[in-house]
Design an enzyme around this catalytic site. Sequence first.
Site: not given
Length: 374
Positions: A135, A159, A170, A195, A199, A215, A217, A243
């Site tokens: 990141d 992913i 990742l 998903c 949301c 979003c 997040s 989450d």
Amino acid sequence: MNYQQLAEQIKVWATELGFQKAGICDVDLSNHEAELQRWLDAGYHGSMDWMERHGMMRARPAELLPGTIRVISVRMDYLPPEAQFASNLSDPNQAYISRYALGRDYHKLIRNQLKKLGQKIEQEVEQLGYRPFVDSAPILERPLAQKAGLGWIGKHSLILDKESGSWFFLGELLVDIPLPIDTPQEDQCGKCRACITSCPTNAIVDDAVVDARRCISYLTIEFDGVIPEQYRKAMGNRIYGCDDCQLVCPWNRFSDLTQQDDFHRRDSLANANLVTLFQWSENEFLKYMEGSAIRRIGHVQWLRNISIALGNAPYSIEIIEVLESRLGISELLDEHINWALTEQRAQLPRTVTSEQTKKNRLIRIVEKGLPRDA
């Protein structure tokens, strides 16, 4: 040099260094450039100007490290054993923090392990150009992970691995040696839209397309301004990240718990009572969040997020008192505190008069053993 044998050895080293999976791919992401440009043109990156500033470099790893011809993509699981998803989300007086952020910040740990992996490879070849990323650079890590066989991009844009779900970080190691590449996994989402429909703010606007501006997040972590009122109720008690799209994913029933103690929930978050967290001073916030990804949002943004959660909590005179105690710190914070106070007072039964409210406050003072003029 037997590169096939080296590739197999790299995956063994990756496991020894704490990664649960490693894969190798080439650097051609040209088929993602148009998609990336459409996403940017739609403004879905919100206030993350750096995403637009770097443009197509994100799809061209060789521009980050000239000479790069392969990417080693790695995965490290982070799901802590004390996740407490249901009990935490269902209690409006408790703060919900995205499970990736309950422990130590992952960036430094994964980057250090990737650097060690590069050093091991360097010892096996005459010369190696390499660079680790976590990141930390404009790079499309999810398409690279997909090409490297670590999983497929789910409809929530994360992913997914058919054996491990999506609770993992990742990282990438760019190298300039012609390692054999791995086979991508096939998309296994099928017709499932769990998903998307779950949301809270309808941020997933199409398969694998997220409007960051909606979003939770993004709003609680990346965005440092005034959170639009239209999303505040939907945020519930989520004060750092969200989450939900992962919680409902059927593939996550196969997820393993992390093997890294650093990703376990820190003691300071064992009691995630909203009032308690809101009362932390800036020094306490910095102390309790030392080494945490949460620390980088700063104390005021931390209070901003919690004030929204307090506004969504059941009516409590204690909540009103702590909210009022934080007024005047900043205009940004006042905007959210005043909204929360309005939401709290709106829950008062119509029969409760201002005199009764004063009496309740007096009762609390007496119960604490404080003088009446406190």
